[in-house]
Design an enzyme around this catalytic site. Structure first.
Site, PDB file in Angstrom:
ATOM      1  N   HIS A   4      -4.838   3.759   8.158  1.00 41.16           N
ATOM      2  CA  HIS A   4      -4.544   3.917   6.729  1.00 41.16           C
ATOM      3  C   HIS A   4      -4.738   5.372   6.304  1.00 41.16           C
ATOM      4  O   HIS A   4      -3.902   5.945   5.599  1.00 41.16           O
ATOM      5  CB  HIS A   4      -5.445   3.014   5.878  1.00 41.16           C
ATOM      6  CG  HIS A   4      -4.806   1.730   5.475  1.00 41.16           C
ATOM      7  ND1 HIS A   4      -4.078   1.594   4.329  1.00 41.16           N
ATOM      8  CD2 HIS A   4      -4.807   0.513   6.069  1.00 41.16           C
ATOM      9  CE1 HIS A   4      -3.646   0.350   4.229  1.00 41.16           C
ATOM     10  NE2 HIS A   4      -4.070  -0.327   5.276  1.00 41.16           N
ATOM     11  N   ARG A   5      -5.840   5.974   6.732  1.00 45.84           N
ATOM     12  CA  ARG A   5      -6.096   7.389   6.393  1.00 45.84           C
ATOM     13  C   ARG A   5      -4.995   8.286   6.952  1.00 45.84           C
ATOM     14  O   ARG A   5      -4.504   9.180   6.267  1.00 45.84           O
ATOM     15  CB  ARG A   5      -7.446   7.841   6.944  1.00 45.84           C
ATOM     16  CG  ARG A   5      -8.618   7.431   6.115  1.00 45.84           C
ATOM     17  CD  ARG A   5      -9.901   8.023   6.719  1.00 45.84           C
ATOM     18  NE  ARG A   5     -11.045   7.527   6.039  1.00 45.84           N
ATOM     19  CZ  ARG A   5     -11.840   8.269   5.267  1.00 45.84           C
ATOM     20  NH1 ARG A   5     -11.591   9.535   5.112  1.00 45.84           N
ATOM     21  NH2 ARG A   5     -12.871   7.739   4.669  1.00 45.84           N
ATOM     22  N   GLU A   6      -4.618   8.039   8.185  1.00 46.30           N
ATOM     23  CA  GLU A   6      -3.572   8.838   8.821  1.00 46.30           C
ATOM     24  C   GLU A   6      -2.232   8.659   8.113  1.00 46.30           C
ATOM     25  O   GLU A   6      -1.516   9.624   7.862  1.00 46.30           O
ATOM     26  CB  GLU A   6      -3.447   8.438  10.294  1.00 46.30           C
ATOM     27  CG  GLU A   6      -2.480   9.308  11.082  1.00 46.30           C
ATOM     28  CD  GLU A   6      -2.456   8.898  12.544  1.00 46.30           C
ATOM     29  OE1 GLU A   6      -1.331   8.686  13.057  1.00 46.30           O
ATOM     30  OE2 GLU A   6      -3.536   8.799  13.149  1.00 46.30           O
ATOM     31  N   ASP A  54      -7.621   0.203  -3.114  1.00 45.89           N
ATOM     32  CA  ASP A  54      -7.006  -0.617  -2.074  1.00 45.89           C
ATOM     33  C   ASP A  54      -8.133  -1.204  -1.221  1.00 45.89           C
ATOM     34  O   ASP A  54      -8.797  -0.462  -0.506  1.00 45.89           O
ATOM     35  CB  ASP A  54      -6.069   0.251  -1.233  1.00 45.89           C
ATOM     36  CG  ASP A  54      -5.079  -0.556  -0.412  1.00 45.89           C
ATOM     37  OD1 ASP A  54      -5.179  -1.785  -0.386  1.00 45.89           O
ATOM     38  OD2 ASP A  54      -4.197   0.067   0.209  1.00 45.89           O
ATOM     39  N   GLU A  70     -15.413   5.539  -0.641  1.00 47.26           N
ATOM     40  CA  GLU A  70     -15.618   4.197  -0.106  1.00 47.26           C
ATOM     41  C   GLU A  70     -16.551   3.429  -1.033  1.00 47.26           C
ATOM     42  O   GLU A  70     -17.640   3.905  -1.351  1.00 47.26           O
ATOM     43  CB  GLU A  70     -16.180   4.273   1.308  1.00 47.26           C
ATOM     44  CG  GLU A  70     -15.200   4.902   2.275  1.00 47.26           C
ATOM     45  CD  GLU A  70     -15.711   4.951   3.695  1.00 47.26           C
ATOM     46  OE1 GLU A  70     -16.798   4.406   3.971  1.00 47.26           O
ATOM     47  OE2 GLU A  70     -15.006   5.528   4.528  1.00 47.26           O
ATOM     48  N   SER A  78       0.828  -1.209   0.000  1.00 48.78           N
ATOM     49  CA  SER A  78       0.000   0.000   0.000  1.00 48.78           C
ATOM     50  C   SER A  78       0.861   1.258   0.000  1.00 48.78           C
ATOM     51  O   SER A  78       0.586   2.199  -0.741  1.00 48.78           O
ATOM     52  CB  SER A  78      -0.948   0.017   1.204  1.00 48.78           C
ATOM     53  OG  SER A  78      -1.929  -0.989   1.065  1.00 48.78           O
TER      54      SER A  78
END
Length: 173
Positions: A53-55, A87, A65, A19
């Site tokens: 993941h966002r951070e 992802d 989403e 990722s």
């Protein structure tokens, strides 16, 4: 407008760095960054993973989403001036299986959409076919579906990477 840089498939195991590598590929384009998240927050642990993941991605990403209608969402989001990161494909496969969707039709729709899509598209997926044969049918079906999808996308896209221990190996392109 910039010319479409094409699509990329990034495969790897859990915690392989796939990722982070895919995010770098998107960022390096200099295009507007869009993230299509296929995961669902079924429990608190998954909610924490999504938040992490966002951070980790940081600012500058527009998140979409989409657990099921991936081809349609890509059609809405992909543009020549955008880079789109999906992802991950294996979570999408899981969602399709849980909803008892027609897997072959969903894969065909995705492949058809990708073939003509503008902009940079980067797909992340877990390579799950390197281990032992799973002991139950659902897990074997999942492994087989993921493997078939990976083969179809790898044949279609101009670049494919395999990431292990944070190191990307270019397999195609």
């Amino acid at each position: 407008m910039q010319k479409s840089p094409g699509a990329v498939l990034v495969l790897g195991g859990a915690r392989s760095g796939k990722s982070a590598f895919a995010e770098r590929l998107v960022t390096e384009t200099g295009l507007s960054r869009h993230y299509i998240a296929t995961g669902r927050a079924w429990d608190e642990e998954m909610r924490q993973r999504i938040a992490r993941h966002r951070e980790d991605r940081g600012e500058g990403w527009e998140t979409h989403e989409e657990p099921l209608e991936l081809a349609a969402r890509l059609n809405d989001v992909a543009r020549e001036d955008r880079a789109v990161l999906v992802d991950c494909l294996t979570l999408w496969v899981t969602n399709l299986m849980l909803e008892e969707r027609d897997i072959a039709a969903e894969f065909a729709g995705l492949v058809e959409a990708i073939a003509t899509m503008p902009g940079r598209l980067v797909f992340v997926s877990n390579e799950v076919g390197l281990g032992i044969v799973p002991e139950n049918r659902m897990a074997r079906d999942f492994r087989d579906h993921a493997g078939r999808l990976h083969q179809r996308l790898a044949a279609l896209v101009p670049e494919v990477y395999f990431v292990a221990a944070g190191l990307p190996l270019k397999m195609k392109g």
